[in-house]
Motif scaffolding. Structure first.
Motif, mmCIF file in Angstrom:
data_model
loop_
_atom_site.group_PDB
_atom_site.id
_atom_site.type_symbol
_atom_site.label_atom_id
_atom_site.label_comp_id
_atom_site.label_asym_id
_atom_site.label_seq_id
_atom_site.Cartn_x
_atom_site.Cartn_y
_atom_site.Cartn_z
ATOM 1 N N LYS A 188 0.829 -1.580 -0.043
ATOM 2 C CA LYS A 188 0.162 -0.268 0.188
ATOM 3 C C LYS A 188 0.720 1.778 -0.070
ATOM 4 N N ILE A 189 1.794 0.783 0.484
ATOM 5 C CA ILE A 189 2.616 2.038 0.731
ATOM 6 C C ILE A 189 3.382 1.833 -0.974
ATOM 7 N N VAL A 190 4.230 1.787 -1.639
ATOM 8 C CA VAL A 190 4.329 1.573 -2.957
ATOM 9 C C VAL A 190 3.795 2.508 -3.163
ATOM 10 N N ALA A 191 2.232 1.924 -3.395
ATOM 11 C CA ALA A 191 0.742 2.051 -4.301
ATOM 12 C C ALA A 191 0.992 3.325 -4.028
ATOM 13 N N VAL A 192 0.707 4.237 -2.988
ATOM 14 C CA VAL A 192 0.525 5.526 -2.828
ATOM 15 C C VAL A 192 1.529 6.748 -3.060
ATOM 16 N N VAL A 193 2.153 6.113 -3.110
ATOM 17 C CA VAL A 193 3.883 6.564 -3.697
ATOM 18 C C VAL A 193 3.984 6.851 -5.191
ATOM 19 N N LEU A 194 3.510 6.000 -5.565
ATOM 20 C CA LEU A 194 3.368 4.925 -7.174
ATOM 21 C C LEU A 194 2.037 6.745 -7.481
ATOM 22 N N ILE A 195 1.389 6.362 -7.329
ATOM 23 C CA ILE A 195 0.056 7.229 -7.530
ATOM 24 C C ILE A 195 0.859 9.150 -7.367
ATOM 25 N N LEU A 196 1.554 9.116 -5.888
ATOM 26 C CA LEU A 196 1.537 10.975 -6.212
ATOM 27 C C LEU A 196 2.929 10.700 -7.109
ATOM 28 N N GLY A 197 4.167 9.937 -6.787
ATOM 29 C CA GLY A 197 4.357 9.821 -8.496
ATOM 30 C C GLY A 197 4.310 10.867 -9.324
ATOM 31 N N GLY A 198 3.258 9.527 -9.758
ATOM 32 C CA GLY A 198 2.524 10.171 -11.248
ATOM 33 C C GLY A 198 1.788 11.706 -11.777
ATOM 34 N N VAL A 199 1.319 12.147 -9.910
ATOM 35 C CA VAL A 199 0.160 12.846 -10.064
ATOM 36 C C VAL A 199 1.222 14.647 -10.033
ATOM 37 N N PHE A 200 2.422 14.621 -9.352
ATOM 38 C CA PHE A 200 2.921 15.269 -9.117
ATOM 39 C C PHE A 200 4.035 15.201 -11.002
ATOM 40 N N GLY A 201 4.343 14.360 -11.506
ATOM 41 C CA GLY A 201 4.727 13.951 -13.306
ATOM 42 C C GLY A 201 3.403 14.863 -13.702
ATOM 43 N N LEU A 202 2.572 14.576 -13.552
ATOM 44 C CA LEU A 202 1.679 14.981 -14.977
ATOM 45 C C LEU A 202 1.474 16.616 -14.563
ATOM 46 N N VAL A 203 1.340 17.138 -13.251
ATOM 47 C CA VAL A 203 1.189 18.726 -12.630
ATOM 48 C C VAL A 203 1.923 19.458 -13.095
ATOM 49 N N TYR A 204 3.829 19.399 -12.592
ATOM 50 C CA TYR A 204 4.613 19.740 -13.163
ATOM 51 C C TYR A 204 5.753 18.971 -14.416
ATOM 52 N N GLY A 205 5.159 18.322 -14.140
ATOM 53 C CA GLY A 205 5.884 17.733 -16.084
ATOM 54 C C GLY A 205 7.648 17.444 -15.965
ATOM 55 N N VAL A 219 -1.833 4.680 -12.858
ATOM 56 C CA VAL A 219 -2.401 3.135 -13.194
ATOM 57 C C VAL A 219 -2.004 2.075 -12.664
ATOM 58 N N VAL A 220 -0.915 1.431 -12.428
ATOM 59 C CA VAL A 220 0.467 0.709 -11.400
ATOM 60 C C VAL A 220 -0.420 0.839 -10.062
ATOM 61 N N GLY A 221 0.037 2.062 -9.531
ATOM 62 C CA GLY A 221 -0.478 2.257 -8.716
ATOM 63 C C GLY A 221 -1.635 2.112 -7.803
ATOM 64 N N SER A 222 -2.691 2.930 -8.567
ATOM 65 C CA SER A 222 -4.344 2.399 -8.492
ATOM 66 C C SER A 222 -4.201 0.627 -8.319
ATOM 67 N N GLY A 223 -3.878 0.099 -9.317
ATOM 68 C CA GLY A 223 -4.469 -1.619 -9.449
ATOM 69 C C GLY A 223 -3.734 -1.501 -7.801
ATOM 70 N N LEU A 224 -2.142 -2.057 -7.187
ATOM 71 C CA LEU A 224 -0.981 -2.448 -6.485
ATOM 72 C C LEU A 224 -2.834 -1.582 -5.504
ATOM 73 N N LEU A 225 -3.142 -0.981 -5.379
ATOM 74 C CA LEU A 225 -3.917 -0.023 -4.245
ATOM 75 C C LEU A 225 -5.096 -1.146 -4.470
ATOM 76 N N PHE A 226 -5.612 -1.327 -4.752
ATOM 77 C CA PHE A 226 -6.899 -2.154 -5.380
ATOM 78 C C PHE A 226 -6.983 -3.209 -5.105
ATOM 79 N N PHE A 227 -6.179 -4.010 -5.970
ATOM 80 C CA PHE A 227 -6.079 -5.433 -5.328
ATOM 81 C C PHE A 227 -5.274 -6.317 -4.298
ATOM 82 N N SER A 228 -4.426 -5.042 -3.374
ATOM 83 C CA SER A 228 -3.795 -5.833 -2.736
ATOM 84 C C SER A 228 -4.934 -5.348 -0.931
ATOM 85 N N GLY A 229 -5.724 -4.196 -1.899
ATOM 86 C CA GLY A 229 -7.476 -5.226 -0.378
ATOM 87 C C GLY A 229 -7.919 -6.051 -0.333
#
Length: 73
Positions: free
Chosen positions: A5-22, A60-70
């Motif tokens: 779950k920690i890896v999933a949240v880090v992936l999601i936050l990294g993806g969001v920051f990558g899209l926002v800041y470029g 997408v990968v972070g969301s998948g990990l978060l969804f399937f880990s639950g």
């Protein structure tokens, strides 16, 4: 919270920051010349661009990990 779950949240936050800041930038110090006790150095700012597909894939990968880990099987 589990490691997955920690890896999933880090992936999601990294993806969001990558899209926002470029991308992100960093400063690299290079040594140009050294003549006796005199040193000349230059600070260079480098920029690393994060592709849009990498940000979306990270979310997408972070969301998948978060969804399937639950789910318990």
């Amino acid at each position: 919270m589990g490691l997955v779950k920690i890896v999933a949240v880090v992936l999601i936050l990294g993806g969001v920051f990558g899209l926002v800041y470029g991308g992100f930038s960093y400063t690299k110090e290079t040594q140009e010349a050294k003549i006796g006790p005199l040193e000349l150095s230059v600070n260079e700012t480098q920029r690393v661009n994060v592709p849009v597909w990498a940000g979306v894939a990270s979310i997408v990968v972070g969301s998948g990990l978060l969804f399937f880990s639950g789910k318990k099987s």
